[in-house]
Motif scaffolding. Structure first.
Motif, PDB file in Angstrom:
ATOM      1  N   PHE A 187       0.833  -1.200   0.000  1.00 16.86           N
ATOM      2  CA  PHE A 187       0.000   0.000   0.000  1.00 16.86           C
ATOM      3  C   PHE A 187       0.870   1.254   0.000  1.00 16.86           C
ATOM      4  CE2 PHE A 187      -2.008  -3.214   2.832  1.00 16.86           C
ATOM      5  CZ  PHE A 187      -3.058  -3.585   2.003  1.00 16.86           C
ATOM      6  N   PRO A 188       0.418   2.346  -0.645  1.00 17.50           N
ATOM      7  CA  PRO A 188       1.214   3.579  -0.693  1.00 17.50           C
ATOM      8  C   PRO A 188       0.939   4.493   0.496  1.00 17.50           C
ATOM      9  CG  PRO A 188      -0.683   3.813  -2.135  1.00 17.50           C
ATOM     10  CD  PRO A 188      -0.769   2.427  -1.541  1.00 17.50           C
ATOM     11  N   ASN A 189       1.299   4.012   1.685  1.00 13.20           N
ATOM     12  CA  ASN A 189       1.094   4.804   2.890  1.00 13.20           C
ATOM     13  C   ASN A 189       2.054   4.323   3.974  1.00 13.20           C
ATOM     14  OD1 ASN A 189      -0.110   2.368   3.806  1.00 13.20           O
ATOM     15  ND2 ASN A 189      -2.131   3.059   3.169  1.00 13.20           N
ATOM     16  N   CYS A 190       1.964   4.921   5.142  1.00 14.81           N
ATOM     17  CA  CYS A 190       2.887   4.606   6.231  1.00 14.81           C
ATOM     18  C   CYS A 190       2.883   3.117   6.546  1.00 14.81           C
ATOM     19  CB  CYS A 190       2.507   5.411   7.471  1.00 14.81           C
ATOM     20  SG  CYS A 190       3.541   5.068   8.908  1.00 14.81           S
ATOM     21  N   GLY A 191       4.077   2.551   6.695  1.00 14.50           N
ATOM     22  CA  GLY A 191       4.193   1.129   6.986  1.00 14.50           C
ATOM     23  C   GLY A 191       3.511   0.702   8.270  1.00 14.50           C
ATOM     24  N   SER A 192       3.301   1.636   9.196  1.00 16.43           N
ATOM     25  CA  SER A 192       2.621   1.304  10.451  1.00 16.43           C
ATOM     26  C   SER A 192       1.158   0.960  10.239  1.00 16.43           C
ATOM     27  CB  SER A 192       2.741   2.473  11.434  1.00 16.43           C
ATOM     28  OG  SER A 192       4.086   2.685  11.802  1.00 16.43           O
ATOM     29  N   LEU A 193       0.636   1.278   9.047  1.00 13.43           N
ATOM     30  CA  LEU A 193      -0.742   0.943   8.701  1.00 13.43           C
ATOM     31  C   LEU A 193      -0.889  -0.474   8.153  1.00 13.43           C
ATOM     32  CD1 LEU A 193      -1.735   4.216   6.815  1.00 13.43           C
ATOM     33  CD2 LEU A 193      -3.131   3.172   8.603  1.00 13.43           C
ATOM     34  N   HIS A 194       0.177  -1.063   7.678  1.00 10.47           N
ATOM     35  CA  HIS A 194       0.038  -2.206   6.793  1.00 10.47           C
ATOM     36  C   HIS A 194      -0.491  -3.461   7.469  1.00 10.47           C
ATOM     37  CE1 HIS A 194       2.548  -0.643   3.185  1.00 10.47           C
ATOM     38  NE2 HIS A 194       1.869   0.318   3.766  1.00 10.47           N
ATOM     39  N   ARG A 195      -0.082  -3.721   8.694  1.00  9.50           N
ATOM     40  CA  ARG A 195      -0.601  -4.912   9.357  1.00  9.50           C
ATOM     41  C   ARG A 195      -2.117  -4.787   9.544  1.00  9.50           C
ATOM     42  NH1 ARG A 195       3.621  -6.687  14.128  1.00  9.50           N
ATOM     43  NH2 ARG A 195       2.371  -5.209  15.336  1.00  9.50           N
ATOM     44  N   ALA A 196      -2.579  -3.594   9.922  1.00  9.86           N
ATOM     45  CA  ALA A 196      -4.015  -3.384  10.120  1.00  9.86           C
ATOM     46  C   ALA A 196      -4.773  -3.501   8.802  1.00  9.86           C
ATOM     47  CB  ALA A 196      -4.263  -2.019  10.756  1.00  9.86           C
ATOM     48  N   LEU A 197      -4.237  -2.913   7.733  1.00 15.28           N
ATOM     49  CA  LEU A 197      -4.898  -3.009   6.433  1.00 15.28           C
ATOM     50  C   LEU A 197      -4.938  -4.440   5.925  1.00 15.28           C
ATOM     51  CD1 LEU A 197      -3.596   0.174   4.566  1.00 15.28           C
ATOM     52  CD2 LEU A 197      -5.995  -0.418   4.983  1.00 15.28           C
ATOM     53  N   ASP A 198      -3.843  -5.168   6.065  1.00 11.89           N
ATOM     54  CA  ASP A 198      -3.832  -6.573   5.657  1.00 11.89           C
ATOM     55  C   ASP A 198      -4.905  -7.357   6.403  1.00 11.89           C
ATOM     56  OD1 ASP A 198      -1.756  -6.429   3.785  1.00 11.89           O
ATOM     57  OD2 ASP A 198      -0.204  -6.836   5.274  1.00 11.89           O
ATOM     58  N   CYS A 199      -5.014  -7.125   7.702  1.00 12.29           N
ATOM     59  CA  CYS A 199      -6.018  -7.830   8.511  1.00 12.29           C
ATOM     60  C   CYS A 199      -7.434  -7.490   8.055  1.00 12.29           C
ATOM     61  CB  CYS A 199      -5.860  -7.460   9.987  1.00 12.29           C
ATOM     62  SG  CYS A 199      -4.460  -8.218  10.828  1.00 12.29           S
ATOM     63  N   LEU A 200      -7.708  -6.198   7.903  1.00 14.55           N
ATOM     64  CA  LEU A 200      -9.058  -5.782   7.528  1.00 14.55           C
ATOM     65  C   LEU A 200      -9.452  -6.339   6.164  1.00 14.55           C
ATOM     66  CD1 LEU A 200     -11.615  -4.150   8.049  1.00 14.55           C
ATOM     67  CD2 LEU A 200     -10.461  -2.152   7.072  1.00 14.55           C
ATOM     68  N   LEU A 201      -8.562  -6.237   5.194  1.00 10.65           N
ATOM     69  CA  LEU A 201      -8.882  -6.725   3.850  1.00 10.65           C
ATOM     70  C   LEU A 201      -9.044  -8.244   3.832  1.00 10.65           C
ATOM     71  CD1 LEU A 201      -6.581  -4.401   1.733  1.00 10.65           C
ATOM     72  CD2 LEU A 201      -9.080  -4.312   1.927  1.00 10.65           C
ATOM     73  N   ALA A 202      -8.253  -8.940   4.640  1.00  7.96           N
ATOM     74  CA  ALA A 202      -8.400 -10.399   4.725  1.00  7.96           C
ATOM     75  C   ALA A 202      -9.761 -10.778   5.302  1.00  7.96           C
ATOM     76  CB  ALA A 202      -7.279 -10.990   5.572  1.00  7.96           C
ATOM     77  N   LEU A 203     -10.191 -10.051   6.334  1.00  5.91           N
ATOM     78  CA  LEU A 203     -11.513 -10.313   6.926  1.00  5.91           C
ATOM     79  C   LEU A 203     -12.631 -10.003   5.936  1.00  5.91           C
ATOM     80  CD1 LEU A 203     -10.996  -8.892  10.531  1.00  5.91           C
ATOM     81  CD2 LEU A 203     -11.283 -11.296   9.898  1.00  5.91           C
ATOM     82  N   PRO A 211       1.270  -8.690  17.944  1.00  4.90           N
ATOM     83  CA  PRO A 211       0.793  -8.534  16.563  1.00  4.90           C
ATOM     84  C   PRO A 211      -0.370  -7.545  16.528  1.00  4.90           C
ATOM     85  CG  PRO A 211      -0.081 -10.549  17.507  1.00  4.90           C
ATOM     86  CD  PRO A 211       0.865  -9.984  18.531  1.00  4.90           C
ATOM     87  N   THR A 212      -0.574  -6.936  15.395  1.00  5.73           N
ATOM     88  CA  THR A 212      -1.728  -6.055  15.241  1.00  5.73           C
ATOM     89  C   THR A 212      -2.998  -6.903  15.160  1.00  5.73           C
ATOM     90  OG1 THR A 212      -0.485  -4.314  14.155  1.00  5.73           O
ATOM     91  CG2 THR A 212      -2.841  -4.385  13.705  1.00  5.73           C
ATOM     92  N   GLU A 213      -3.995  -6.508  15.953  1.00  2.00           N
ATOM     93  CA  GLU A 213      -5.286  -7.188  15.947  1.00  2.00           C
ATOM     94  C   GLU A 213      -6.334  -6.274  15.321  1.00  2.00           C
ATOM     95  OE1 GLU A 213      -6.320  -8.043  19.946  1.00  2.00           O
ATOM     96  OE2 GLU A 213      -4.708  -9.502  20.266  1.00  2.00           O
ATOM     97  N   VAL A 214      -7.220  -6.834  14.516  1.00  2.00           N
ATOM     98  CA  VAL A 214      -8.360  -6.088  13.979  1.00  2.00           C
ATOM     99  C   VAL A 214      -9.629  -6.848  14.332  1.00  2.00           C
ATOM    100  CG1 VAL A 214      -9.522  -5.290  11.891  1.00  2.00           C
ATOM    101  CG2 VAL A 214      -7.051  -5.008  12.128  1.00  2.00           C
ATOM    102  N   HIS A 215     -10.551  -6.145  15.017  1.00  2.00           N
ATOM    103  CA  HIS A 215     -11.827  -6.703  15.436  1.00  2.00           C
ATOM    104  C   HIS A 215     -12.929  -5.932  14.709  1.00  2.00           C
ATOM    105  CE1 HIS A 215      -9.928  -8.631  19.083  1.00  2.00           C
ATOM    106  NE2 HIS A 215      -9.036  -7.692  18.807  1.00  2.00           N
ATOM    107  N   VAL A 216     -13.745  -6.618  13.936  1.00  2.00           N
ATOM    108  CA  VAL A 216     -14.822  -5.992  13.176  1.00  2.00           C
ATOM    109  C   VAL A 216     -16.162  -6.425  13.767  1.00  2.00           C
ATOM    110  CG1 VAL A 216     -15.923  -5.725  10.919  1.00  2.00           C
ATOM    111  CG2 VAL A 216     -13.425  -5.934  11.079  1.00  2.00           C
ATOM    112  N   THR A 217     -16.933  -5.425  14.190  1.00  2.00           N
ATOM    113  CA  THR A 217     -18.297  -5.673  14.658  1.00  2.00           C
ATOM    114  C   THR A 217     -19.261  -5.297  13.547  1.00  2.00           C
ATOM    115  OG1 THR A 217     -17.666  -5.157  16.935  1.00  2.00           O
ATOM    116  CG2 THR A 217     -20.020  -5.136  16.421  1.00  2.00           C
ATOM    117  N   LEU A 218     -20.138  -6.228  13.179  1.00  2.00           N
ATOM    118  CA  LEU A 218     -21.092  -5.995  12.106  1.00  2.00           C
ATOM    119  C   LEU A 218     -22.431  -5.508  12.655  1.00  2.00           C
ATOM    120  CD1 LEU A 218     -20.305  -9.196  10.001  1.00  2.00           C
ATOM    121  CD2 LEU A 218     -19.386  -6.889   9.715  1.00  2.00           C
ATOM    122  N   LYS A 219     -23.222  -4.915  11.809  1.00  2.00           N
ATOM    123  CA  LYS A 219     -24.503  -4.347  12.232  1.00  2.00           C
ATOM    124  C   LYS A 219     -25.489  -5.411  12.700  1.00  2.00           C
ATOM    125  CE  LYS A 219     -24.182  -0.133   9.461  1.00  2.00           C
ATOM    126  NZ  LYS A 219     -24.706   0.635   8.303  1.00  2.00           N
TER     127      LYS A 219
END
Length: 466
Positions: free
Chosen positions: A287-303, A392-400
């Motif tokens: 991704f073309p942004n700060c590397g500190s974002l990448h673990r979170a973005l990878d997690c979100l897109l995988a989910l 590790p970076t954790e991403v938790h998604v709550t759905l409606k």
């Protein structure tokens, strides 16, 4: 140089720079070649970004020279070309990360080496050799000051980058050990940059400053300019000043921790026994942004892919990540493309909206899209006071509908743990070049597809100029 204990690391590093044989493993040369391709991919569209566009008339006014500027018809003196091309390489924040130094390594090393290779009529093989050597020294010095150098606000691309570039350029110039030591030492006086510049035009110029500083330091050392012997380990040396007076206590706290080899101490005993280019590798950015974002973005897109989630089904996204990562992402309501690259809220909202994040998401016309802005309040975060390697970076998604999904990732896509294939890297190159419609890419694609070490580097820099 003296034989005092305070200069032992400097002497050991300089001796290795000057005398290590060029019989690198195939893996090392392959990784260096990939880094060259990736950096070229970033430089071309980066040349049209804000900082390089404003910087160009400044550096051009300093006069012409033998070294080519990316996507410009004029050439510059080697330090000026390194400054401009380094800024181009880092402008989009799409260039790689190097964990031991906590720095963007290739955006500094490649522009410095290409500018000097232009001036010296050196070969592609000299550039790859200098890259491996410069990366090693950048990593070793970085390991002696990190993670606290970085976490206390220094932008290591500007600080560690200048030192690595000086070592790389000293290698390309074939300086002897004494002059290589002066080049490395001198570069500490050209080393600087803080995280307070993140989100501004100056942030990518840090890479340019470091690249130019490395070229200047090596050329000055070749001319006989001397530098101090205690600039790394002395009481007023880089380690004490760029970490703090509690550096020894911090070093003790790092004992036994596996944080990218960051022991907070200089390793002068086994300088080249384990090559950083193969042991640690580079994190090529997805991704073309700060590397500190990448673990979170990878997690979100995988989910999103695994559970077929769309943005309109999401109630909340919680990111739990090391505090050092989240502190880099200081722009919660970005107003410019540069700020958006350092915004967790914006970047994850863009991913929720489109199912991916790319160059177009950081164009001025897109960062205020109401559809993305409406999703930004859904992004929340929790700072975890642990090292990157400890949590590790954790991403938790709550759905409606009330259900939740979650995942975690220790290393991002593009790292050695989850590498991009050569084909994926080439696709990134083609995508980046397509983002610069005014650039004639055919010559550059041909040169990068045929990176013969014996070829003059000037053939590649001419294609980058295009």
């Amino acid at each position: 140089m003296s034989n005092s204990a305070t200069s032992s690391a400097l002497e050991a590093y300089a001796k290795w720079v000057a005398e290590s044989p060029r019989d690198w493993p195939e893996e090392a040369l392959h990784t260096a070649t990939r880094s060259l391709i990736d950096t070229a991919a970033c430089m071309v569209p980066g040349a049209d970004d804000s900082a390089p566009s404003k910087l160009w008339p400044v550096v051009q006014s300093w006069g012409s020279g033998p070294s080519r500027a990316t996507a410009r018809s004029a050439s510059l003196p080697a330090p000026g070309a390194a400054l401009f091309n380094g800024t181009c390489a880092h402008a989009l924040d799409f260039d790689d990360n190097f964990d031991p130094a906590k720095a963007h390594a290739s955006a500094v090393l490649i522009p410095a080496l290409l500018a000097l290779a232009d001036a010296e009529d050196a070969a592609i093989g000299d550039v790859l050799d200098g890259y491996i050597v410069g990366l090693q020294i950048m990593g070793l010095v970085g390991q002696a000051v990190n993670p606290f150098h970085r976490s206390r606000g220094w932008h290591a691309t500007g600080t560690m980058g200048a030192i690595g570039a000086a070592a790389a350029c000293a290698r390309l110039l074939r300086l002897d050990a004494e002059k290589a030591a002066h080049a490395i030492s001198l570069s500490t006086s050209l080393s600087g940059g803080s995280m307070s510049q993140f989100g501004s035009d100056t942030k990518p110029i840090h890479a340019g400053f470091a690249a130019s500083g490395g070229v200047q330091a090596a050329l000055m050392a070749r001319a006989g300019i001397t530098a101090g012997t205690d600039t790394l380990e002395g009481a007023t040396g880089l380690r004490a000043l760029m970490v703090g007076q509690d550096v020894e206590e911090l070093a003790q706290a790092m004992e036994g921790k596996a944080e990218h080899g960051q022991t907070m101490r200089f390793n002068a005993e086994n300088v080249g026994s384990s090559l950083h280019v193969t042991e640690h590798g580079l994190k090529i950015k997805r991704f073309p942004n700060c590397g500190s974002l990448h673990r979170a973005l990878d997690c979100l897109l995988a989910l999103m892919e695994e559970h077929q989630i769309t943005g309109n089904a999401v109630e909340k996204v919680l990111v739990r990540a090391p505090a050092a990562h989240l502190r880099n992402l200081m722009h919660e309501n970005p107003q410019t493309p540069a700020e958006a690259k350092f915004s967790l809220e914006y970047s994850l909202a863009a991913a929720l909206y489109a199912g991916d994040v790319g160059l177009s998401d950081y164009e001025p016309a897109n960062i205020h899209r109401p559809e993305v802005r409406a999703l930004m309040p859904l992004i929340t975060k929790e700072y975890v006071e642990k090292l990157e390697s400890e949590f590790p970076t954790e991403v938790h998604v709550t759905l409606k509908d009330g259900s939740t999904v979650q995942t975690a990732l220790a290393m991002p896509v593009g790292s050695k743990a989850h590498p991009m294939s050569d084909a994926q890297l080439w696709q990134k190159l083609e995508t980046c070049l397509a983002a610069s419609p005014g650039f004639s890419a055919d010559a550059l694609l041909k040169e990068l597809a045929e990176l013969d070490p014996a070829k003059p580097a000037r053939q590649l820099t001419a294609a980058l100029q295009s």
